[in-house]
Design an enzyme around this catalytic site. Structure first.
Site, mmCIF file in Angstrom:
data_model
loop_
_atom_site.group_PDB
_atom_site.id
_atom_site.type_symbol
_atom_site.label_atom_id
_atom_site.label_comp_id
_atom_site.label_asym_id
_atom_site.label_seq_id
_atom_site.Cartn_x
_atom_site.Cartn_y
_atom_site.Cartn_z
ATOM 1 N N TYR A 52 0.849 -1.199 0.000
ATOM 2 C CA TYR A 52 0.000 0.000 0.000
ATOM 3 C C TYR A 52 0.886 1.250 0.000
ATOM 4 C CZ TYR A 52 -4.953 -1.019 0.358
ATOM 5 O OH TYR A 52 -6.248 -1.345 0.064
ATOM 6 N N GLU A 54 -0.386 4.836 -0.479
ATOM 7 C CA GLU A 54 -1.175 6.068 -0.686
ATOM 8 C C GLU A 54 -0.289 7.304 -0.558
ATOM 9 O OE1 GLU A 54 -2.121 3.629 1.371
ATOM 10 O OE2 GLU A 54 -4.309 3.416 1.409
ATOM 11 N N ASP A 199 -6.533 13.929 -24.906
ATOM 12 C CA ASP A 199 -6.642 12.527 -24.486
ATOM 13 C C ASP A 199 -6.011 11.721 -25.613
ATOM 14 O OD1 ASP A 199 -7.336 9.911 -24.128
ATOM 15 O OD2 ASP A 199 -9.408 10.325 -23.523
ATOM 16 N N THR A 226 -4.165 6.328 -21.708
ATOM 17 C CA THR A 226 -3.984 4.983 -21.175
ATOM 18 C C THR A 226 -2.548 4.585 -21.509
ATOM 19 O OG1 THR A 226 -4.897 4.134 -23.237
ATOM 20 C CG2 THR A 226 -6.374 4.171 -21.345
ATOM 21 N N LYS A 229 -2.122 0.881 -24.920
ATOM 22 C CA LYS A 229 -2.493 0.778 -26.340
ATOM 23 C C LYS A 229 -1.204 0.833 -27.173
ATOM 24 C CE LYS A 229 -7.203 2.509 -25.763
ATOM 25 N NZ LYS A 229 -7.447 3.251 -24.519
ATOM 26 N N ARG A 235 -2.012 -2.330 -18.497
ATOM 27 C CA ARG A 235 -3.278 -1.590 -18.462
ATOM 28 C C ARG A 235 -3.165 -0.509 -17.409
ATOM 29 N NH1 ARG A 235 -6.452 -4.212 -21.628
ATOM 30 N NH2 ARG A 235 -7.956 -2.547 -21.479
HETATM 31 N N1 DSN Z 1 -11.983 0.720 -25.278
HETATM 32 C C1 DSN Z 1 -11.018 1.620 -25.843
HETATM 33 C C2 DSN Z 1 -10.926 1.498 -27.313
HETATM 34 O O1 DSN Z 1 -11.063 0.392 -27.800
HETATM 35 O O2 DSN Z 1 -10.699 2.464 -28.012
HETATM 36 C C3 DSN Z 1 -11.239 3.030 -25.475
HETATM 37 O O3 DSN Z 1 -11.617 3.163 -24.177
#
Ligand code: DSN
Length: 423
Positions: A52, A54, A199, A226, A229, A235
Protein backbone atom coordinates in the site's frame (compact mmCIF):
# COMPACT_ATOMS: atom_id res chain seq x y z
CA UNK A 1 3.95 -21.10 -18.12
CA UNK A 2 1.85 -20.39 -15.01
CA UNK A 3 3.14 -23.55 -13.28
CA UNK A 4 2.00 -22.50 -9.79
CA UNK A 5 -1.47 -21.62 -11.02
CA UNK A 6 -1.62 -24.95 -12.83
CA UNK A 7 -0.86 -26.85 -9.61
CA UNK A 8 -3.19 -24.79 -7.47
CA UNK A 9 -6.23 -23.83 -9.55
CA UNK A 10 -6.97 -25.86 -12.64
CA UNK A 11 -10.05 -23.86 -13.59
CA UNK A 12 -8.27 -20.48 -13.70
CA UNK A 13 -5.28 -22.12 -15.37
CA UNK A 14 -7.51 -23.41 -18.17
CA UNK A 15 -8.85 -19.91 -18.80
CA UNK A 16 -5.37 -18.34 -18.79
CA UNK A 17 -3.97 -20.96 -21.12
CA UNK A 18 -6.97 -20.64 -23.42
CA UNK A 19 -6.49 -16.89 -23.64
CA UNK A 20 -2.74 -17.24 -24.19
CA UNK A 21 -3.37 -19.63 -27.05
CA UNK A 22 -6.12 -17.44 -28.52
CA UNK A 23 -3.73 -14.48 -28.53
CA UNK A 24 -1.01 -16.57 -30.15
CA UNK A 25 -3.10 -18.34 -32.79
CA UNK A 26 -5.20 -15.42 -33.98
CA UNK A 27 -4.53 -12.07 -35.56
CA UNK A 28 -5.24 -9.25 -33.15
CA UNK A 29 -6.44 -6.12 -34.87
CA UNK A 30 -8.33 -4.28 -32.13
CA UNK A 31 -6.47 -0.96 -32.40
CA UNK A 32 -6.50 -0.35 -28.65
CA UNK A 33 -4.83 -3.67 -27.80
CA UNK A 34 -1.23 -4.79 -27.82
CA UNK A 35 1.16 -7.43 -26.49
CA UNK A 36 3.34 -6.32 -23.58
CA UNK A 37 6.91 -7.56 -23.16
CA UNK A 38 7.86 -10.36 -20.79
CA UNK A 39 9.53 -7.77 -18.56
CA UNK A 40 6.24 -5.83 -18.24
CA UNK A 41 4.38 -9.08 -17.49
CA UNK A 42 6.91 -9.98 -14.80
CA UNK A 43 6.52 -6.59 -13.13
CA UNK A 44 2.74 -7.05 -13.08
CA UNK A 45 3.19 -10.35 -11.28
CA UNK A 46 5.78 -8.97 -8.86
CA UNK A 47 5.82 -8.38 -5.08
CA UNK A 48 4.94 -4.73 -5.66
CA UNK A 49 1.31 -5.93 -5.72
CA UNK A 50 1.56 -6.50 -1.94
CA UNK A 51 2.25 -2.89 -1.00
CA UNK A 52 0.00 0.00 0.00
CA UNK A 53 1.50 3.37 -1.00
CA UNK A 54 -1.17 6.07 -0.69
CA UNK A 55 0.26 9.48 -1.42
CA UNK A 56 3.15 10.43 -3.67
CA UNK A 57 6.86 9.50 -3.52
CA UNK A 58 8.40 11.03 -0.38
CA UNK A 59 4.92 11.86 0.97
CA UNK A 60 3.25 8.52 1.71
CA UNK A 61 0.81 7.67 4.45
CA UNK A 62 2.34 4.27 5.36
CA UNK A 63 5.91 3.18 6.04
CA UNK A 64 8.14 0.87 4.05
CA UNK A 65 8.24 2.94 0.88
CA UNK A 66 11.92 2.86 -0.10
CA UNK A 67 11.40 0.77 -3.22
CA UNK A 68 7.91 1.92 -4.15
CA UNK A 69 9.16 5.51 -4.10
CA UNK A 70 12.09 4.52 -6.30
CA UNK A 71 9.94 2.80 -8.87
CA UNK A 72 7.26 5.52 -8.98
CA UNK A 73 9.93 8.21 -9.36
CA UNK A 74 11.41 6.25 -12.26
CA UNK A 75 8.00 6.01 -13.92
CA UNK A 76 7.40 9.75 -13.46
CA UNK A 77 10.84 10.76 -14.76
CA UNK A 78 10.63 8.49 -17.79
CA UNK A 79 7.08 9.62 -18.61
CA UNK A 80 8.13 13.28 -18.48
CA UNK A 81 11.13 12.59 -20.70
CA UNK A 82 9.07 10.64 -23.23
CA UNK A 83 6.44 13.30 -23.69
CA UNK A 84 8.29 16.53 -22.88
CA UNK A 85 6.27 17.24 -19.75
CA UNK A 86 7.39 18.85 -16.52
CA UNK A 87 4.98 16.87 -14.32
CA UNK A 88 3.29 13.48 -14.39
CA UNK A 89 0.94 11.45 -12.23
CA UNK A 90 1.29 7.76 -13.05
CA UNK A 91 -1.30 6.49 -10.56
CA UNK A 92 -4.57 6.60 -12.56
CA UNK A 93 -5.92 3.08 -12.83
CA UNK A 94 -6.95 3.64 -16.41
CA UNK A 95 -8.01 6.25 -18.96
CA UNK A 96 -11.51 6.93 -17.62
CA UNK A 97 -10.33 7.75 -14.06
CA UNK A 98 -7.49 9.86 -15.52
CA UNK A 99 -10.04 11.95 -17.45
CA UNK A 100 -12.38 12.09 -14.46
CA UNK A 101 -9.52 13.37 -12.28
CA UNK A 102 -8.81 16.22 -14.70
CA UNK A 103 -12.50 17.16 -14.91
CA UNK A 104 -12.81 17.27 -11.12
CA UNK A 105 -9.61 19.25 -10.72
CA UNK A 106 -10.70 21.95 -13.18
CA UNK A 107 -14.46 22.11 -13.19
CA UNK A 108 -17.41 22.83 -10.93
CA UNK A 109 -20.69 20.98 -11.49
CA UNK A 110 -22.51 22.49 -14.46
CA UNK A 111 -19.34 23.79 -16.15
CA UNK A 112 -19.03 23.29 -19.89
CA UNK A 113 -16.56 21.02 -21.70
CA UNK A 114 -16.03 20.95 -25.47
CA UNK A 115 -15.06 17.54 -26.88
CA UNK A 116 -15.29 15.48 -30.05
CA UNK A 117 -18.69 14.02 -30.87
CA UNK A 118 -18.73 10.31 -30.01
CA UNK A 119 -20.39 9.50 -33.33
CA UNK A 120 -17.53 11.24 -35.14
CA UNK A 121 -14.77 9.34 -33.37
CA UNK A 122 -14.73 10.78 -29.83
CA UNK A 123 -14.64 8.76 -26.63
CA UNK A 124 -17.33 7.78 -24.10
CA UNK A 125 -15.54 9.74 -21.35
CA UNK A 126 -15.78 12.92 -23.43
CA UNK A 127 -19.45 13.31 -22.63
CA UNK A 128 -21.57 10.29 -23.49
CA UNK A 129 -24.87 10.78 -21.63
CA UNK A 130 -24.51 7.42 -19.81
CA UNK A 131 -21.29 8.49 -18.05
CA UNK A 132 -20.93 10.13 -14.63
CA UNK A 133 -19.02 13.15 -16.02
CA UNK A 134 -21.92 13.85 -18.38
CA UNK A 135 -24.30 13.91 -15.42
CA UNK A 136 -22.10 16.46 -13.63
CA UNK A 137 -20.80 18.67 -16.42
CA UNK A 138 -22.25 20.16 -19.58
CA UNK A 139 -20.57 18.56 -22.62
CA UNK A 140 -20.85 20.21 -26.02
CA UNK A 141 -19.27 18.81 -29.16
CA UNK A 142 -17.44 19.43 -32.39
CA UNK A 143 -17.49 17.18 -35.46
CA UNK A 144 -15.79 16.44 -38.74
CA UNK A 145 -16.61 18.82 -41.57
CA UNK A 146 -16.50 15.96 -44.01
CA UNK A 147 -16.37 12.31 -42.85
CA UNK A 148 -14.74 11.36 -46.16
CA UNK A 149 -11.67 13.53 -45.52
CA UNK A 150 -11.77 13.48 -41.74
CA UNK A 151 -11.13 17.21 -41.55
CA UNK A 152 -12.43 18.65 -38.30
CA UNK A 153 -14.77 21.61 -38.63
CA UNK A 154 -12.60 24.11 -36.76
CA UNK A 155 -14.85 27.03 -37.73
CA UNK A 156 -17.78 25.32 -36.07
CA UNK A 157 -15.57 24.47 -33.08
CA UNK A 158 -14.72 28.16 -32.69
CA UNK A 159 -18.39 29.15 -32.96
CA UNK A 160 -19.46 26.59 -30.35
CA UNK A 161 -16.61 27.69 -28.07
CA UNK A 162 -17.57 31.37 -28.36
CA UNK A 163 -21.23 30.57 -27.71
CA UNK A 164 -20.80 28.04 -24.88
CA UNK A 165 -17.65 29.34 -23.11
CA UNK A 166 -16.19 25.93 -22.19
CA UNK A 167 -13.74 25.79 -19.29
CA UNK A 168 -12.02 22.80 -20.89
CA UNK A 169 -11.44 21.84 -24.52
CA UNK A 170 -10.54 18.22 -25.27
CA UNK A 171 -8.68 16.90 -28.29
CA UNK A 172 -8.68 13.14 -28.63
CA UNK A 173 -10.55 10.18 -29.99
CA UNK A 174 -10.99 6.45 -30.08
CA UNK A 175 -12.15 5.97 -33.66
CA UNK A 176 -10.57 8.66 -35.80
CA UNK A 177 -7.79 8.03 -38.28
CA UNK A 178 -6.33 11.47 -39.01
CA UNK A 179 -4.07 13.94 -37.20
CA UNK A 180 -5.63 16.83 -35.29
CA UNK A 181 -4.50 20.42 -35.71
CA UNK A 182 -3.54 21.06 -32.09
CA UNK A 183 -2.47 24.64 -32.76
CA UNK A 184 -6.05 25.45 -33.80
CA UNK A 185 -7.40 23.95 -30.57
CA UNK A 186 -4.99 26.07 -28.55
CA UNK A 187 -5.88 29.25 -30.41
CA UNK A 188 -9.62 28.66 -29.84
CA UNK A 189 -9.02 27.78 -26.18
CA UNK A 190 -6.97 30.95 -25.60
CA UNK A 191 -9.69 33.05 -27.20
CA UNK A 192 -12.34 31.75 -24.77
CA UNK A 193 -10.06 31.23 -21.75
CA UNK A 194 -10.29 27.41 -21.68
CA UNK A 195 -7.72 24.87 -20.53
CA UNK A 196 -6.64 22.34 -23.19
CA UNK A 197 -6.47 18.61 -22.59
CA UNK A 198 -5.38 16.03 -25.18
CA UNK A 199 -6.64 12.53 -24.49
CA UNK A 200 -4.00 10.75 -26.54
CA UNK A 201 -4.81 7.23 -25.34
CA UNK A 202 -4.84 5.78 -28.85
CA UNK A 203 -1.74 7.49 -30.16
CA UNK A 204 0.53 7.79 -27.11
CA UNK A 205 2.96 5.26 -28.57
CA UNK A 206 3.00 7.08 -31.90
CA UNK A 207 3.82 10.34 -30.12
CA UNK A 208 6.46 8.64 -27.98
CA UNK A 209 7.94 7.12 -31.14
CA UNK A 210 8.01 10.50 -32.85
CA UNK A 211 5.62 9.63 -35.69
CA UNK A 212 2.62 11.63 -34.47
CA UNK A 213 2.64 15.24 -33.34
CA UNK A 214 2.96 15.91 -29.62
CA UNK A 215 0.15 18.28 -28.50
CA UNK A 216 2.50 19.83 -25.91
CA UNK A 217 4.54 21.25 -28.81
CA UNK A 218 1.52 23.37 -29.75
CA UNK A 219 0.94 24.51 -26.18
CA UNK A 220 -1.57 21.99 -24.80
CA UNK A 221 -1.79 22.18 -21.00
CA UNK A 222 -2.59 18.57 -20.13
CA UNK A 223 -2.29 15.15 -21.72
CA UNK A 224 -4.17 12.12 -20.43
CA UNK A 225 -3.60 8.65 -21.74
CA UNK A 226 -3.98 4.98 -21.18
CA UNK A 227 -0.70 3.12 -21.10
CA UNK A 228 -1.68 -0.15 -22.75
CA UNK A 229 -2.49 0.78 -26.34
CA UNK A 230 0.17 1.91 -28.84
CA UNK A 231 2.40 2.73 -25.85
CA UNK A 232 2.55 -1.04 -25.17
CA UNK A 233 2.58 -0.85 -21.40
CA UNK A 234 0.42 -2.47 -18.72
CA UNK A 235 -3.28 -1.59 -18.46
CA UNK A 236 -3.41 1.78 -16.78
CA UNK A 237 -3.63 5.53 -17.11
CA UNK A 238 -1.45 8.59 -16.69
CA UNK A 239 -1.81 12.37 -16.57
CA UNK A 240 0.91 14.71 -17.84
CA UNK A 241 1.07 18.45 -17.28
CA UNK A 242 3.27 20.49 -19.60
CA UNK A 243 4.50 23.12 -17.13
CA UNK A 244 1.89 24.41 -14.68
CA UNK A 245 2.78 23.12 -11.22
CA UNK A 246 -0.43 24.40 -9.60
CA UNK A 247 -2.46 22.46 -12.16
CA UNK A 248 -0.54 19.27 -11.38
CA UNK A 249 -1.03 19.79 -7.63
CA UNK A 250 -4.79 20.17 -8.09
CA UNK A 251 -4.91 17.03 -10.24
CA UNK A 252 -2.75 15.04 -7.80
CA UNK A 253 -5.21 15.80 -5.01
CA UNK A 254 -8.11 14.51 -7.05
CA UNK A 255 -6.33 11.29 -8.09
CA UNK A 256 -5.71 10.63 -4.39
CA UNK A 257 -7.60 10.99 -2.10
CA UNK A 258 -10.36 12.40 -4.31
CA UNK A 259 -10.91 9.48 -6.60
CA UNK A 260 -8.65 6.51 -5.86
CA UNK A 261 -7.09 4.80 -2.86
CA UNK A 262 -3.73 3.05 -2.84
CA UNK A 263 -1.99 3.07 -6.22
CA UNK A 264 -1.33 -0.31 -7.83
CA UNK A 265 2.43 -0.41 -7.39
CA UNK A 266 2.98 -3.56 -9.47
CA UNK A 267 1.32 -1.70 -12.30
CA UNK A 268 3.45 1.40 -11.72
CA UNK A 269 6.60 -0.77 -11.84
CA UNK A 270 5.34 -2.19 -15.14
CA UNK A 271 4.70 1.35 -16.41
CA UNK A 272 8.29 2.31 -15.54
CA UNK A 273 9.54 -0.66 -17.58
CA UNK A 274 7.26 0.12 -20.52
CA UNK A 275 8.35 3.78 -20.56
CA UNK A 276 11.96 2.59 -20.52
CA UNK A 277 11.18 0.45 -23.57
CA UNK A 278 9.53 3.40 -25.30
CA UNK A 279 12.66 5.51 -24.68
CA UNK A 280 14.80 2.88 -26.43
CA UNK A 281 15.69 3.79 -30.06
CA UNK A 282 13.95 0.64 -31.34
CA UNK A 283 10.58 2.03 -30.23
CA UNK A 284 10.82 4.58 -33.04
CA UNK A 285 11.26 1.68 -35.47
CA UNK A 286 8.16 0.08 -33.93
CA UNK A 287 6.08 3.28 -34.22
CA UNK A 288 7.14 3.82 -37.83
CA UNK A 289 6.24 0.24 -38.70
CA UNK A 290 2.77 0.64 -37.15
CA UNK A 291 2.09 3.44 -39.64
CA UNK A 292 3.65 1.62 -42.60
CA UNK A 293 1.53 -1.43 -41.82
CA UNK A 294 -1.66 0.62 -41.52
CA UNK A 295 -0.87 2.22 -44.89
CA UNK A 296 -0.46 -1.25 -46.44
CA UNK A 297 -3.93 -2.20 -45.19
CA UNK A 298 -5.35 1.12 -46.37
CA UNK A 299 -3.99 0.48 -49.88
CA UNK A 300 -5.87 -2.82 -50.11
CA UNK A 301 -9.15 -1.33 -48.87
CA UNK A 302 -8.77 1.57 -51.33
CA UNK A 303 -7.99 -0.82 -54.23
CA UNK A 304 -11.05 -2.91 -53.37
CA UNK A 305 -13.28 0.17 -53.17
CA UNK A 306 -14.19 -0.21 -49.49
CA UNK A 307 -15.08 3.15 -47.98
CA UNK A 308 -12.82 4.27 -45.14
CA UNK A 309 -13.91 7.08 -42.86
CA UNK A 310 -11.52 9.98 -43.17
CA UNK A 311 -10.66 8.62 -46.62
CA UNK A 312 -7.95 6.36 -45.14
CA UNK A 313 -5.51 6.64 -42.28
CA UNK A 314 -2.64 8.74 -40.98
CA UNK A 315 -2.29 6.75 -37.77
CA UNK A 316 -2.62 3.15 -36.55
CA UNK A 317 -6.30 2.56 -37.27
CA UNK A 318 -8.85 2.26 -40.03
CA UNK A 319 -12.60 2.66 -39.70
CA UNK A 320 -14.29 1.00 -42.68
CA UNK A 321 -17.92 1.28 -43.74
CA UNK A 322 -18.43 -2.42 -44.47
CA UNK A 323 -22.20 -2.13 -44.58
CA UNK A 324 -22.13 0.65 -47.15
CA UNK A 325 -19.42 -1.00 -49.28
CA UNK A 326 -19.96 -4.74 -48.88
CA UNK A 327 -23.50 -5.04 -47.52
CA UNK A 328 -22.33 -6.69 -44.27
CA UNK A 329 -23.31 -5.13 -40.94
CA UNK A 330 -20.61 -4.49 -38.34
CA UNK A 331 -21.92 -7.18 -35.98
CA UNK A 332 -21.91 -9.93 -38.62
CA UNK A 333 -18.51 -8.74 -39.84
CA UNK A 334 -16.99 -8.94 -36.36
CA UNK A 335 -18.48 -12.41 -35.81
CA UNK A 336 -17.42 -13.98 -39.10
CA UNK A 337 -13.93 -12.50 -38.79
CA UNK A 338 -13.69 -13.94 -35.28
CA UNK A 339 -14.52 -17.34 -36.79
CA UNK A 340 -11.52 -17.18 -39.14
CA UNK A 341 -9.20 -15.93 -36.37
CA UNK A 342 -9.17 -12.19 -36.98
CA UNK A 343 -10.19 -10.11 -33.97
CA UNK A 344 -11.44 -6.57 -34.47
CA UNK A 345 -14.47 -4.60 -33.38
CA UNK A 346 -17.72 -3.41 -34.89
CA UNK A 347 -17.89 0.37 -34.74
CA UNK A 348 -20.31 3.15 -35.57
CA UNK A 349 -19.33 5.38 -38.46
CA UNK A 350 -20.07 9.12 -38.57
CA UNK A 351 -23.83 9.77 -38.54
CA UNK A 352 -24.42 6.03 -38.66
CA UNK A 353 -27.97 5.18 -39.73
CA UNK A 354 -27.65 1.75 -38.05
CA UNK A 355 -27.97 0.98 -34.30
CA UNK A 356 -24.94 0.98 -31.95
CA UNK A 357 -25.16 -2.79 -31.40
CA UNK A 358 -25.04 -3.47 -35.15
CA UNK A 359 -23.42 -0.44 -36.74
CA UNK A 360 -22.13 0.03 -40.29
CA UNK A 361 -18.44 -0.14 -39.56
CA UNK A 362 -15.49 -2.16 -38.38
CA UNK A 363 -12.47 -0.63 -36.67
CA UNK A 364 -9.08 -2.27 -36.86
CA UNK A 365 -5.44 -1.35 -36.48
CA UNK A 366 -1.84 -2.47 -36.48
CA UNK A 367 -0.23 -1.95 -33.02
CA UNK A 368 -0.50 -5.58 -31.87
CA UNK A 369 0.47 -7.31 -35.11
CA UNK A 370 3.39 -4.92 -35.51
CA UNK A 371 4.65 -6.03 -32.09
CA UNK A 372 4.55 -9.58 -33.47
CA UNK A 373 6.80 -8.56 -36.34
CA UNK A 374 4.23 -8.27 -39.13
CA UNK A 375 5.56 -6.13 -41.97
CA UNK A 376 3.63 -4.43 -44.74
CA UNK A 377 3.37 -7.42 -47.09
CA UNK A 378 1.78 -9.63 -44.43
CA UNK A 379 -0.49 -6.74 -43.36
CA UNK A 380 -1.66 -6.26 -46.94
CA UNK A 381 -2.49 -9.96 -47.05
CA UNK A 382 -4.47 -9.70 -43.80
CA UNK A 383 -6.44 -6.82 -45.32
CA UNK A 384 -7.20 -8.94 -48.39
CA UNK A 385 -8.34 -11.78 -46.15
CA UNK A 386 -10.67 -9.46 -44.22
CA UNK A 387 -12.38 -8.41 -47.43
CA UNK A 388 -12.48 -11.96 -48.81
CA UNK A 389 -14.02 -13.18 -45.56
CA UNK A 390 -16.74 -10.54 -45.67
CA UNK A 391 -17.52 -11.25 -49.33
CA UNK A 392 -17.83 -14.98 -48.56
CA UNK A 393 -19.33 -14.86 -45.12
CA UNK A 394 -21.65 -17.82 -45.77
CA UNK A 395 -19.16 -19.97 -47.72
CA UNK A 396 -17.84 -22.55 -45.28
CA UNK A 397 -15.16 -23.91 -47.59
CA UNK A 398 -13.72 -20.46 -48.26
CA UNK A 399 -13.84 -19.55 -44.57
CA UNK A 400 -12.02 -22.79 -43.64
CA UNK A 401 -9.26 -22.00 -46.09
CA UNK A 402 -8.94 -18.43 -44.80
CA UNK A 403 -8.88 -19.70 -41.20
CA UNK A 404 -5.96 -22.00 -42.05
CA UNK A 405 -4.06 -19.17 -43.72
CA UNK A 406 -4.61 -16.92 -40.71
CA UNK A 407 -3.18 -19.60 -38.41
CA UNK A 408 -0.14 -19.94 -40.68
CA UNK A 409 0.39 -16.17 -40.73
CA UNK A 410 0.14 -16.08 -36.94
CA UNK A 411 2.58 -18.99 -36.56
CA UNK A 412 5.03 -17.28 -38.89
CA UNK A 413 5.08 -14.28 -36.51
CA UNK A 414 5.66 -15.67 -33.00
CA UNK A 415 5.83 -13.25 -30.11
CA UNK A 416 9.38 -12.39 -29.16
CA UNK A 417 10.44 -12.27 -25.51
CA UNK A 418 12.51 -9.18 -26.34
CA UNK A 419 10.82 -5.81 -26.64
CA UNK A 420 13.31 -4.64 -29.27
CA UNK A 421 11.71 -4.16 -32.68
CA UNK A 422 13.65 -5.53 -35.63
CA UNK A 423 13.69 -3.51 -38.86
N1 DSN B 1 -11.98 0.72 -25.28
C1 DSN B 1 -11.02 1.62 -25.84
C2 DSN B 1 -10.93 1.50 -27.31
O1 DSN B 1 -11.06 0.39 -27.80
O2 DSN B 1 -10.70 2.46 -28.01
C3 DSN B 1 -11.24 3.03 -25.48
O3 DSN B 1 -11.62 3.16 -24.18
Amino acid sequence: MYSHIKDQDAAVYAALEGERKRQEDGIELIPSENYVSQAVLEALGSVMTNKYSEGLPGKRYYGGQEYTDAVENMAIERACKLFGAKYANVQPLSGAPANLAVYHALLAPGDTVLGMDLGHGGHLTHGHPMTIPAKLFNFVTYKMKDPDTGEIDYDEMREVARRESPKLIIAGFSAYSRELDYAKFVSIAREVGAVTMADMAHIAGLIAGGVARNPFKDGFDIITTTTHKTLRGPRGGMILVRENEELMKKINKVVFPGLQGGPHMNNIAAKAIAYGEALHPSFKVYAEQILTNAKAMEAVFAREGVRMLGGGTSNHLILADVHGSLGVGGKDAQEVLDMVGITLNKNAIADDPRPANDPSGIRFGTPAITTRGFKEEACGRVAELIIETLKNKDEEVVLDRIGREIKELARAHPLSTSFVQEK
